[in-house]
Design a protein around this motif. Structure first.
Motif, mmCIF file in Angstrom:
data_model
loop_
_atom_site.group_PDB
_atom_site.id
_atom_site.type_symbol
_atom_site.label_atom_id
_atom_site.label_comp_id
_atom_site.label_asym_id
_atom_site.label_seq_id
_atom_site.Cartn_x
_atom_site.Cartn_y
_atom_site.Cartn_z
ATOM 1 N N GLY A 155 0.792 -1.226 0.000
ATOM 2 C CA GLY A 155 0.000 0.000 0.000
ATOM 3 C C GLY A 155 0.815 1.261 0.000
ATOM 4 O O GLY A 155 0.354 2.308 -0.473
ATOM 5 N N THR A 156 2.028 1.206 0.529
ATOM 6 C CA THR A 156 2.896 2.389 0.589
ATOM 7 C C THR A 156 3.968 2.371 -0.491
ATOM 8 O O THR A 156 4.790 3.284 -0.540
ATOM 9 C CB THR A 156 3.558 2.493 1.972
ATOM 10 N N ASN A 157 3.953 1.317 -1.330
ATOM 11 C CA ASN A 157 4.961 1.198 -2.384
ATOM 12 C C ASN A 157 6.367 1.296 -1.801
ATOM 13 O O ASN A 157 7.243 1.970 -2.339
ATOM 14 C CB ASN A 157 4.750 2.276 -3.453
ATOM 15 N N ALA A 158 6.563 0.607 -0.676
ATOM 16 C CA ALA A 158 7.793 0.759 0.095
ATOM 17 C C ALA A 158 8.941 -0.034 -0.524
ATOM 18 O O ALA A 158 8.731 -1.064 -1.166
ATOM 19 C CB ALA A 158 7.553 0.297 1.528
ATOM 20 N N PRO A 159 10.180 0.399 -0.289
ATOM 21 C CA PRO A 159 11.340 -0.355 -0.768
ATOM 22 C C PRO A 159 11.588 -1.586 0.093
ATOM 23 O O PRO A 159 11.024 -1.735 1.179
ATOM 24 C CB PRO A 159 12.488 0.650 -0.630
ATOM 25 N N ALA A 160 12.466 -2.451 -0.377
ATOM 26 C CA ALA A 160 12.760 -3.686 0.351
ATOM 27 C C ALA A 160 13.259 -3.409 1.760
ATOM 28 O O ALA A 160 12.958 -4.152 2.697
ATOM 29 C CB ALA A 160 13.799 -4.504 -0.423
#
Length: 419
Positions: A155-160
């Protein structure tokens, strides 16, 4: 390597492919370390709240962890396993901590430990695998393929690097539908037999004519190498002078760090270095105490206590560390009545611990009755999604229902504002 070979490798080495997510961008570690060194000791690290999720694998006996020492039914149900009132570390006039948890009792006295009582879920499952899956995916009704932290990554398009596990394998907790967190072993990247870093590097190379899915797989391998390097640099980096003066984390009382202590030491280094991870996952196993429970569980709880109290004491010395919240849970509790082997069998509800300077310490919820039972098991008095929902809302500033499969949690006043 041709696309078909890569696809076969992906299927054959799921533990490795789950170790990295899609495109890990953002600030590099060198910049983060430079920022940390430029700040005063009270300002080391970034300004974001973080969660450390501690999983106790095996089903920890909650009744001998948070002990109802004033309840006669406790002594009747487990005469050989019960702790006498004078052995218990009293929290109030009815409940107390296991005698192996002296460090957490000290933090409780400092109002940095919250104990949420009777935590479980509807229609409990006594299988280790299914119950752990339920806790990590936050889906008691139906099996799903994503964890609640993994859905937050989606949902936050977060990085690894936003969610990192120091467990040996990636837990379902950090797996999303389009993104996954990173899995980094304490001793560095662990590869299956016959696989080496050169092969992973080759897999990370994009090739002309590949599909979007194959390109995403290549990016995942790039991230596996990138996040592993990030964490190893944090582990091996020169510590800023002000932090070096604090000294290393103390060893456990048993002589040398437990695996949990080693995992938490690496979390400490990452937090102090300013690594931009928001959620860390660590674990301690061995809690399936079907026989000779009292000695074994007390030893495990002592490991837990030594590791967590040293970790929190160290983090309390920096501004970044004071923004860390620790959550401790197990997949289920144990049955109320002891078995014939001086142990306990798989049960249902148990306590969850939240701790850190930002936690409003105290008892939350209701202690389950020891006489009004469900086929010999405790009846849960609080849904675990209320606890995780509170963390999503208060720590990650996220809409809990969005990441709890539509469940609308009852938020708890666990987190203090304005640190």
């Amino acid at each position: 390597m041709d696309p078909l070979t890569r696809r076969k490798f992906l299927l054959a080495s799921a533990g490795v492919t789950g170790a990295a997510a899609l495109a890990a961008g953002g600030m590099g570690l060198a910049e983060l370390l430079a920022t940390a060194r430029d700040n005063q000791v009270s300002n080391v690290g970034d300004e974001t709240d973080k969660i450390v999720v501690v999983t106790l694998y095996g089903g920890n006996d909650g009744l001998n962890t948070v002990i109802p020492y004033a309840d006669s039914a406790y002594y009747s149900a487990r005469p050989e396993l019960a702790y006498a009132p004078e052995q218990v570390l009293h929290l109030n006039d009815s409940l107390g901590l296991n005698p192996g948890m002296t460090g957490l009792k000290r933090l409780w006295d400092d109002k940095q430990v919250a104990v949420v009582l009777g935590v479980g879920y509807p229609k409990p499952d006594r299988s280790h695998f299914r119950s752990m899956d339920i806790w990590q995916t936050a889906s008691p009704e139906l099996p799903v393929a994503s964890g609640w932290v993994g859905r937050w990554l989606d949902g936050t398009n977060a990085p690894a690097s936003a969610a990192v596990s120091f467990d040996p394998v990636l837990p379902p907790l950090l797996v999303g539908e389009t993104r996954v967190g990173a899995c980094v072993a304490v001793d560095g990247l662990q590869l299956p037999p016959g696989i080496n870093v050169e092969m992973i590097t080759a897999l990370a190379q994009k090739q002309d004519g590949e599909s979007d899915l194959q390109l995403r797989a290549a990016e995942a391998y790039q991230d596996l190498l990138r996040v592993n390097e990030l964490v190893q640099q944090a582990k091996n980096a020169d510590v800023p002078r002000e932090l070096a003066e604090l000294g290393p984390l103390p060893a456990t009382a048993t002589g040398g760090g437990s695996s949990l202590a080693a995992q938490l030491d690496l979390v400490t280094r990452c937090v102090e270095a300013g690594v931009p991870t928001r959620v860390y996952s660590v674990s301690l196993g061995g809690f399936d105490t079907h026989a000779n429970e009292r000695v074994g569980q007390e030893w495990l709880l002592k490991q837990l206590d030594d590791a967590l109290s040293a970790f929190l004491d160290r983090l309390a010395k920096t501004k970044a560390g004071r923004r860390v919240t620790v959550a401790v849970y197990s997949e289920f509790g144990r049955r109320v009545r002891a078995n014939a082997s001086d142990g306990t069998d798989h049960g249902t509800a148990g306590p969850v611990f939240l701790m850190g300077p930002g936690i409003a310490g105290g008892l939350y919820g209701d202690q389950p009755s020891l006489t009004d039972l469900d086929d010999g098991d405790l009846k849960a008095t609080m849904d675990f999604r209320d606890v995780f929902g509170t963390l999503l809302d208060s720590i990650l500033q996220a809409d809990p229902a969005r990441y709890l499969n539509g469940y609308q949690p009852k938020l708890l006043p666990l987190v203090r504002r304005g640190l």
